[in-house]
Design a protein around this motif. Sequence first.
Motif, PDB file in Angstrom:
ATOM      1  N   SER A  55       0.443  -1.205  -0.164  1.00 50.65           N
ATOM      2  CA  SER A  55       0.141  -0.071   0.012  1.00 50.65           C
ATOM      3  C   SER A  55       0.212   1.426   0.417  1.00 50.65           C
ATOM      4  O   SER A  55       0.682   2.037  -0.888  1.00 50.65           O
ATOM      5  N   PRO A 202      -8.303   2.133   6.547  1.00 54.07           N
ATOM      6  CA  PRO A 202      -7.911   1.879   5.280  1.00 54.07           C
ATOM      7  C   PRO A 202      -8.103   2.461   3.713  1.00 54.07           C
ATOM      8  O   PRO A 202     -10.082   2.972   4.085  1.00 54.07           O
ATOM      9  N   ASP A 203      -7.317   3.424   3.123  1.00 56.80           N
ATOM     10  CA  ASP A 203      -8.633   3.471   1.911  1.00 56.80           C
ATOM     11  C   ASP A 203      -8.246   3.334   0.568  1.00 56.80           C
ATOM     12  O   ASP A 203      -8.599   1.631   0.928  1.00 56.80           O
ATOM     13  N   THR A 206      -5.466   1.313  -0.216  1.00 54.81           N
ATOM     14  CA  THR A 206      -5.083   0.284   1.208  1.00 54.81           C
ATOM     15  C   THR A 206      -5.438  -1.232   1.181  1.00 54.81           C
ATOM     16  O   THR A 206      -5.989  -2.313   0.969  1.00 54.81           O
ATOM     17  N   ARG A 207      -7.663  -1.446   0.723  1.00 54.94           N
ATOM     18  CA  ARG A 207      -8.468  -1.564   0.583  1.00 54.94           C
ATOM     19  C   ARG A 207      -8.465  -3.036  -0.240  1.00 54.94           C
ATOM     20  O   ARG A 207      -8.163  -4.282  -0.325  1.00 54.94           O
ATOM     21  N   GLU A 208      -7.730  -2.530  -1.382  1.00 54.01           N
ATOM     22  CA  GLU A 208      -7.923  -2.804  -3.060  1.00 54.01           C
ATOM     23  C   GLU A 208      -6.099  -3.953  -2.753  1.00 54.01           C
ATOM     24  O   GLU A 208      -6.278  -5.295  -2.891  1.00 54.01           O
ATOM     25  N   MET A 210      -5.620  -4.965   0.885  1.00 51.74           N
ATOM     26  CA  MET A 210      -5.852  -6.609   1.691  1.00 51.74           C
ATOM     27  C   MET A 210      -6.634  -7.126   1.280  1.00 51.74           C
ATOM     28  O   MET A 210      -6.368  -8.496   1.768  1.00 51.74           O
ATOM     29  N   ALA A 211      -7.532  -6.771  -0.222  1.00 51.68           N
ATOM     30  CA  ALA A 211      -8.065  -7.707  -0.434  1.00 51.68           C
ATOM     31  C   ALA A 211      -7.157  -8.744  -1.308  1.00 51.68           C
ATOM     32  O   ALA A 211      -7.020 -10.233  -1.161  1.00 51.68           O
ATOM     33  N   GLU A 225      -7.346  -8.434   8.976  1.00 51.89           N
ATOM     34  CA  GLU A 225      -7.881  -7.503   9.758  1.00 51.89           C
ATOM     35  C   GLU A 225      -7.496  -6.511  10.819  1.00 51.89           C
ATOM     36  O   GLU A 225      -6.584  -6.905  11.772  1.00 51.89           O
TER      37      GLU A 225
END
Length: 510
Positions: A55, A202-203, A206-208, A210-211, A225
């Motif tokens: 990220s 997370p923006d 970052t969420r992308e 994380m997935a 998480e």
Amino acid sequence: MSVGTLRVVLGDQCSCGLSALEGLDPATDTVLMMEVQTECTYVPHHPQKIVLVLSAMRHFARALAARGVRVDYVRLDDPANTHSFAGEVARAVLRHRPVRIVATHPGEWRVLANMQGWEGAAGVPVEIREDDRFLCSLARFRAWADGRKQYRMEFFYREMRRETGLLMEGDEPAGGQWNFDAENRSALPKGLVPPPPRRFAPDAITREVMALVATRFGAHFGDVEGFAWPVTAKDASAALEAFIADRLGQFGDYQDAMAAGQPTMFHALVSTSLNIGLLDPMEACRAAERAWQQGRAPLNAVEGFIRQILGWREYVRGIYWHLMPGYAEGNALEAHRPLPGFYWGAPTTMRCIQQAVAQTRDLAYAHHIQRLMVTGNFALLAGLDPVEVNAWYLAVYADAFDWVELPNTHGMAIHADGGVMASKPYAASGAYINRMSDYCGGCAHDVKQSTGPRACPFNYLYWDFMARHADRFAKNPRMAMPLRTLAKMDPKKVAALRAEAARFLAALDG
């Protein structure tokens, strides 16, 4: 036709002032950034650590592009990705036909060895520039270290204080002493609740990530998480400001304390930002110094914080590059026991271990005393194999990179370097953990017992360790007191302690 320079930026080099970017010409040059599988799996890195680095890289690439810099960014899920630095550099050379490659000296020995092969593989000259984001150059450290039989951080730290002027009053240290560590050893009083650290939601980027990480590395220890680490320079500065405003004042007194349910205590949590380049170390030190000068934090707290950065962080980096690659191969205490499953979250009756490992699993974080005096102390006493111990620490902590992890673990925690760094092994019985934490309350073991079914394993393992290595440490003045105590013990008691240790370790091996 070849034009321009290919400038390589690694995942822990997310700094606008990076030496590889100096002299960049946006009209002709290209910045190469690479997400590669091998960097995520050479040890099974904690998923939050992988999210942090990827990220931060994606945010940094976006910031460069916003400045008009051409960025060639290779994503982890790119079907053409070779998943190695050498492979991606070679592909980038074919795409861009640069006249040269410029990179900044990496943080890890294995990456430097890889980087040194780029020129031959790609057929393009490679310039490796010094990483000047540190406060002590490698040449400066070598000048200090050459000719010394022992490398003591305290003496290095004093020279760095003089050179930088941090916490100096003329030629003398502020407050009349260099080190206030003796004032920084209080346990956390009942009822005192440390304020929580600043968290960063997370923006979309970052969420992308994380997935992606959850899908690819879900089998690694920990999960994504609760990820809340800073991934931009702006957020890293905000985290530092929050620490100075909310926790620095009491950081000094309680920096060695541990408490159940309080994983971060009064600690700064800026090591992740420092180690991937989002926060400048001098900026962090100067901010803390200003807090003392303005009466917002006591000297013992500020000196302790600055010592961690100016002293310890610079020192371990210097040790790493001065002594590698042979340094990693040492096993001075002849420790060969495999790492027990409870380091990876298997059940254990030792509450201190359970607390430290559980928060490591959940947060990819534990503070230095938990690492040194709980998980590290157990590894030392039980004689765990240095290769496995080092790999575990490197894998599970978000701030762990080889240059900082290896000396801290190999030298300080498990004394595998035979005293190159530390003048004595940091061995302790359960009494230390009981004094500095509330972990022993409610534990299945009784910290006051050394033998018997409820005895604290740290107690009998401590005396077994002393007995095993009594000859080795006989001439070490810092080990004289425990060895005298051991010598005065009833031989039957020593035999009983060692028998308890043998039973425990046999069960551990099983």
